[in-house]
Design a protein around this motif. Structure first.
Motif, mmCIF file in Angstrom:
data_model
loop_
_atom_site.group_PDB
_atom_site.id
_atom_site.type_symbol
_atom_site.label_atom_id
_atom_site.label_comp_id
_atom_site.label_asym_id
_atom_site.label_seq_id
_atom_site.Cartn_x
_atom_site.Cartn_y
_atom_site.Cartn_z
ATOM 1 N N ARG A 44 2.572 6.201 -3.007
ATOM 2 C CA ARG A 44 3.591 7.095 -3.566
ATOM 3 C C ARG A 44 3.641 7.030 -5.096
ATOM 4 N N GLY A 45 2.721 6.277 -5.697
ATOM 5 C CA GLY A 45 2.589 6.260 -7.147
ATOM 6 C C GLY A 45 3.396 5.200 -7.854
ATOM 7 N N ASP A 46 4.034 4.297 -7.112
ATOM 8 C CA ASP A 46 4.814 3.220 -7.721
ATOM 9 C C ASP A 46 3.934 1.975 -7.803
ATOM 10 N N ALA A 47 2.993 1.986 -8.740
ATOM 11 C CA ALA A 47 2.008 0.911 -8.821
ATOM 12 C C ALA A 47 2.655 -0.425 -9.167
ATOM 13 N N ALA A 48 3.687 -0.421 -10.002
ATOM 14 C CA ALA A 48 4.334 -1.681 -10.371
ATOM 15 C C ALA A 48 4.920 -2.370 -9.138
ATOM 16 N N ALA A 49 5.570 -1.587 -8.270
ATOM 17 C CA ALA A 49 6.108 -2.165 -7.040
ATOM 18 C C ALA A 49 4.984 -2.603 -6.108
ATOM 19 N N ALA A 50 3.872 -1.879 -6.118
ATOM 20 C CA ALA A 50 2.755 -2.195 -5.228
ATOM 21 C C ALA A 50 2.175 -3.567 -5.505
ATOM 22 N N VAL A 51 2.195 -4.015 -6.762
ATOM 23 C CA VAL A 51 1.510 -5.262 -7.137
ATOM 24 C C VAL A 51 2.484 -6.376 -7.497
ATOM 25 N N HIS A 52 3.742 -6.251 -7.128
ATOM 26 C CA HIS A 52 4.740 -7.203 -7.619
ATOM 27 C C HIS A 52 4.531 -8.621 -7.095
ATOM 28 N N ARG A 53 3.702 -8.775 -6.038
ATOM 29 C CA ARG A 53 3.428 -10.117 -5.506
ATOM 30 C C ARG A 53 2.127 -10.712 -6.048
ATOM 31 N N THR A 84 -6.710 6.990 -3.348
ATOM 32 C CA THR A 84 -7.375 7.989 -4.170
ATOM 33 C C THR A 84 -7.782 7.331 -5.487
ATOM 34 N N ALA A 85 -8.667 7.993 -6.220
ATOM 35 C CA ALA A 85 -9.086 7.462 -7.506
ATOM 36 C C ALA A 85 -7.886 7.327 -8.453
ATOM 37 N N GLY A 86 -6.966 8.288 -8.396
ATOM 38 C CA GLY A 86 -5.774 8.211 -9.233
ATOM 39 C C GLY A 86 -4.867 7.053 -8.855
ATOM 40 N N GLN A 87 -4.664 6.846 -7.556
ATOM 41 C CA GLN A 87 -3.845 5.726 -7.095
ATOM 42 C C GLN A 87 -4.482 4.395 -7.475
ATOM 43 N N TYR A 88 -5.808 4.333 -7.339
ATOM 44 C CA TYR A 88 -6.512 3.098 -7.688
ATOM 45 C C TYR A 88 -6.360 2.800 -9.177
ATOM 46 N N ALA A 89 -6.477 3.825 -10.009
ATOM 47 C CA ALA A 89 -6.312 3.634 -11.450
ATOM 48 C C ALA A 89 -4.899 3.136 -11.771
ATOM 49 N N GLY A 90 -3.909 3.662 -11.053
ATOM 50 C CA GLY A 90 -2.543 3.192 -11.259
ATOM 51 C C GLY A 90 -2.388 1.728 -10.905
ATOM 52 N N HIS A 112 0.824 -1.209 0.000
ATOM 53 C CA HIS A 112 0.000 0.000 0.000
ATOM 54 C C HIS A 112 0.862 1.263 0.000
ATOM 55 N N ASP A 113 1.984 1.225 0.701
ATOM 56 C CA ASP A 113 2.856 2.398 0.718
ATOM 57 C C ASP A 113 3.342 2.727 -0.691
ATOM 58 N N ALA A 114 3.697 1.705 -1.462
ATOM 59 C CA ALA A 114 4.139 1.932 -2.842
ATOM 60 C C ALA A 114 3.000 2.482 -3.685
ATOM 61 N N ALA A 115 1.788 1.972 -3.475
ATOM 62 C CA ALA A 115 0.632 2.479 -4.215
ATOM 63 C C ALA A 115 0.394 3.944 -3.898
ATOM 64 N N ARG A 131 -14.203 5.490 -8.770
ATOM 65 C CA ARG A 131 -14.363 6.925 -8.577
ATOM 66 C C ARG A 131 -15.833 7.282 -8.332
ATOM 67 N N ALA A 132 -16.741 6.642 -9.060
ATOM 68 C CA ALA A 132 -18.160 6.948 -8.907
ATOM 69 C C ALA A 132 -18.648 6.653 -7.497
ATOM 70 N N ALA A 133 -18.129 5.588 -6.886
ATOM 71 C CA ALA A 133 -18.540 5.241 -5.525
ATOM 72 C C ALA A 133 -17.773 6.035 -4.480
ATOM 73 N N HIS A 134 -16.508 6.322 -4.755
ATOM 74 C CA HIS A 134 -15.610 6.905 -3.759
ATOM 75 C C HIS A 134 -15.797 8.411 -3.612
ATOM 76 N N GLU A 135 -16.192 9.080 -4.701
ATOM 77 C CA GLU A 135 -16.323 10.534 -4.677
ATOM 78 C C GLU A 135 -17.795 10.923 -4.787
ATOM 79 N N LEU A 136 -18.221 11.812 -3.910
ATOM 80 C CA LEU A 136 -19.644 12.145 -3.764
ATOM 81 C C LEU A 136 -20.345 12.538 -5.061
ATOM 82 N N PRO A 137 -19.753 13.308 -5.969
ATOM 83 C CA PRO A 137 -20.482 13.663 -7.194
ATOM 84 C C PRO A 137 -20.883 12.467 -8.043
ATOM 85 N N GLY A 138 -20.222 11.326 -7.836
ATOM 86 C CA GLY A 138 -20.544 10.144 -8.619
ATOM 87 C C GLY A 138 -21.804 9.433 -8.178
ATOM 88 N N TRP A 139 -22.235 9.659 -6.922
ATOM 89 C CA TRP A 139 -23.400 8.924 -6.428
ATOM 90 C C TRP A 139 -24.525 9.800 -5.893
#
Length: 294
Positions: A43-52, A67-73, A38-41, A93-101
């Motif tokens: 800080r924006g290092d998605a490849a390291a976040a999912v290496h396992r 965040t929606a951006g981190q999740y997309a990464g 999660h720490d890698a996710a 994003r639709a569920a996580h951010e109020l304007p979406g729901w």
């Protein structure tokens, strides 16, 4: 289904202690499991976040907020490994951010006016749309309700100077975590504890006391806190049916809906993505995991 949970920051081959209960429950049910850094996710290092994470056609995350951006990464990095999140970045994003729901729940949730950004003109335009009366402030993702008097509650929205002071305190507290813009919601007096309901593919799985309500009674009866109880209050049952219509209209695969009783009716307080919504510690995670797996 593969359940993805955060790794222990200090022992990366083990699940984070907060999510270990769900990790172990998934193993007991015969589900595949994997760990996210999660720490890698964050800080924006998605490849390291999912290496396992191994390849899987159906990945469900249960863990700390992203965040929606981190999740997309993370979703993109998983796709590169042949692993597909059940909840797409757009759905998250639709569920996580109020304007979406919030527009979908008009009439079931307190009146809401959304500002695009955090500047004063946009905020005051939102207050104009909301109209006079008491209001509660937040951003597109979260409030600062722990600082209720100074950064959340506005006794009278037409008092623009006081409202802006509260908004400025909220912006300061949220800091780098502030998302989207300011939101003003009509304040409604609540008369009971907040409940959290869990929905998978538009179907209600369970409902119980909100994790922030440590001693609350649940729909199953006094002292029952597990999220596997059927509500007995006819008004609540009817309200959940109305919620279900709106949830199915959103078409989101896995969400939570928080609700509470007002003076003469029930209100939807919040909708969230189920992957980053906490489950009470006294609830049996197998109830939720079975529904997700099935």
């Amino acid at each position: 289904m593969l359940l993805l949970v955060p790794a222990d920051p200090l022992r990366g081959a083990r699940p984070d202690p907060h999510w270990a209960r769900e990790y172990e429950a998934a193993l007991a049910l015969g589900l595949d499991v994997a760990l996210l850094d999660h720490d890698a996710a964050e800080r924006g290092d998605a490849a390291a976040a999912v290496h396992r994470v191994p390849a899987s056609a159906d990945v469900v995350y249960r863990g700390w907020m992203l965040t929606a951006g981190q999740y997309a990464g993370v979703a993109g990095a998983l796709a590169g490994r042949g692993a597909r999140l059940r909840t797409s970045p757009d759905a998250f994003r639709a569920a996580h951010e109020l304007p979406g729901w919030a527009p979908t729940f008009e009439g079931l949730t307190p009146d809401t006016a959304v500002a695009d950004g955090f500047d004063r003109p946009a905020f005051e335009a939102a207050l104009d749309r909301l109209g006079p009366g008491a209001a509660v402030l937040r951003d597109h993702v979260k409030s600062a309700k722990q600082d209720w008097e100074t950064a959340c509650f506005v006794p009278e929205a037409s008092d623009r100077e006081r409202a802006w002071r509260v908004a400025q305190n909220l912006i300061r507290i949220r800091g780098d975590h502030a998302v989207g813009g300011l939101v003003a919601r009509r304040f409604e007096e609540l008369t009971g504890p907040e409940l959290r309901s869990w929905w998978v593919d538009g179907a209600l799985v369970c409902i119980g006391a909100h994790p922030d309500e440590p001693d609350a009674d649940t729909p199953g009866g006094k002292g029952v806190a597990a999220c596997d109880e059927s509500p007995r209050d006819p008004a609540l049952v009817a309200f959940l049916e109305a919620i279900g219509v709106r949830v199915r209209g959103l078409g989101l695969p896995f969400v939570t809906v928080d609700l509470a009783r007002g003076a003469d009716r029930w209100w939807v307080i919040e909708l969230g993505d189920g992957q980053v919504s906490d489950l009470r510690r006294d609830a049996d995670p197998r109830v939720l995991l079975r529904a997700l797996a099935e």
